[in-house]
Enzyme design. Structure first.
Site, short mmCIF file in Angstrom:
data_model
loop_
_atom_site.label_atom_id
_atom_site.label_comp_id
_atom_site.label_asym_id
_atom_site.label_seq_id
_atom_site.Cartn_x
_atom_site.Cartn_y
_atom_site.Cartn_z
N ASN A 165 0.84 -1.19 0.00
CA ASN A 165 0.00 0.00 0.00
C ASN A 165 0.89 1.25 0.00
O ASN A 165 1.91 1.28 0.68
CB ASN A 165 -0.91 0.00 1.24
CG ASN A 165 -1.91 -1.13 1.22
OD1 ASN A 165 -2.41 -1.51 0.17
ND2 ASN A 165 -2.21 -1.69 2.38
N HIS A 194 6.46 -1.71 3.66
CA HIS A 194 6.23 -3.11 4.01
C HIS A 194 5.40 -3.78 2.93
O HIS A 194 4.59 -3.15 2.26
CB HIS A 194 5.54 -3.25 5.36
CG HIS A 194 4.28 -2.45 5.47
ND1 HIS A 194 4.28 -1.09 5.69
CD2 HIS A 194 2.98 -2.81 5.39
CE1 HIS A 194 3.04 -0.65 5.75
NE2 HIS A 194 2.22 -1.67 5.56
P1 AMP Z 1 -0.76 -0.71 5.85
O1 AMP Z 1 -2.20 -0.35 5.92
O2 AMP Z 1 -0.34 -1.25 4.51
O3 AMP Z 1 0.15 0.41 6.35
O4 AMP Z 1 -0.58 -1.94 6.84
C1 AMP Z 1 -0.22 -1.79 8.17
C2 AMP Z 1 -0.44 -3.13 8.84
O5 AMP Z 1 0.28 -3.14 10.05
C3 AMP Z 1 -1.90 -3.43 9.19
O6 AMP Z 1 -2.32 -4.63 8.52
C4 AMP Z 1 -1.87 -3.62 10.71
O7 AMP Z 1 -2.73 -4.62 11.16
C5 AMP Z 1 -0.41 -3.94 10.97
N1 AMP Z 1 0.11 -3.63 12.29
C6 AMP Z 1 -0.03 -2.47 12.97
N2 AMP Z 1 0.58 -2.54 14.16
C7 AMP Z 1 1.13 -3.78 14.24
C8 AMP Z 1 1.90 -4.47 15.22
N3 AMP Z 1 2.24 -3.92 16.37
N4 AMP Z 1 2.31 -5.74 14.96
C9 AMP Z 1 1.96 -6.33 13.79
N5 AMP Z 1 1.24 -5.73 12.82
C10 AMP Z 1 0.84 -4.48 13.04
#
Ligand code: AMP
Length: 119
Positions: A88, A101
């Site tokens: 994203n 990521h």
């Molecule tokens: P995005 O929307 O592409 O920025 O994805 C961010 C992702 O990070 C989401 O799917 C969240 O569920 C995940 N996320 C946020 N905080 C954590 C955390 N502490 N550990 C693992 N995943 C996380």
């Protein structure tokens, strides 16, 4: 200079996570809110905010994301059956964490992509 993100804290071990893979360039761990039976995030150790800020010098590291994705998919037993990789970018792309990521989603037939359903 890029600011520290929640993913930096996971990479550094400051906050706990289920880390599946780590090397000099990237770290992979389970998403805290999984959207599929397997939902793994593969994160660059370098905290580049998004694809909108990548530079030529990041090319090897960014390519390495795919190599690690294939390794994790193989470890999960889905490299042949299939999976989805998503990056994203920015607000309209649905990016929540400003640290590059790749999402790896797997574990069954995945749904479609695109705009959310309009009422
Ligand atoms: P995005 O929307 O592409 O920025 O994805 C961010 C992702 O990070 C989401 O799917 C969240 O569920 C995940 N996320 C946020 N905080 C954590 C955390 N502490 N550990 C693992 N995943 C996380």
């Amino acid at each position: 200079m890029a600011t520290e993100t929640i993913f930096t804290k996971i990479i550094n071990g400051t906050i706990p996570s289920n880390i599946l893979y780590h090397d000099d360039l990237v770290t992979a761990f389970a998403d805290i809110a999984p959207k599929a039976p397997h939902h793994i995030l593969i994160v660059t150790n370098k905290p580049i905010p998004s694809v909108a800020e990548v530079e030529s010098c990041d090319e090897q590291m960014l390519g390495h994301l795919f190599i690690v994705a294939r390794k994790i998919a193989t470890d999960l037993g889905v490299n042949e059956s299939g999976y989805r990789l998503i990056v994203n970018v920015g607000a309209d792309g649905g990016q929540e964490v400003p640290h590059i990521h790749m999402h790896l989603l797997a574990g069954g037939k995945l749904g479609g992509l695109g705009f959310p359903k309009q009422d």
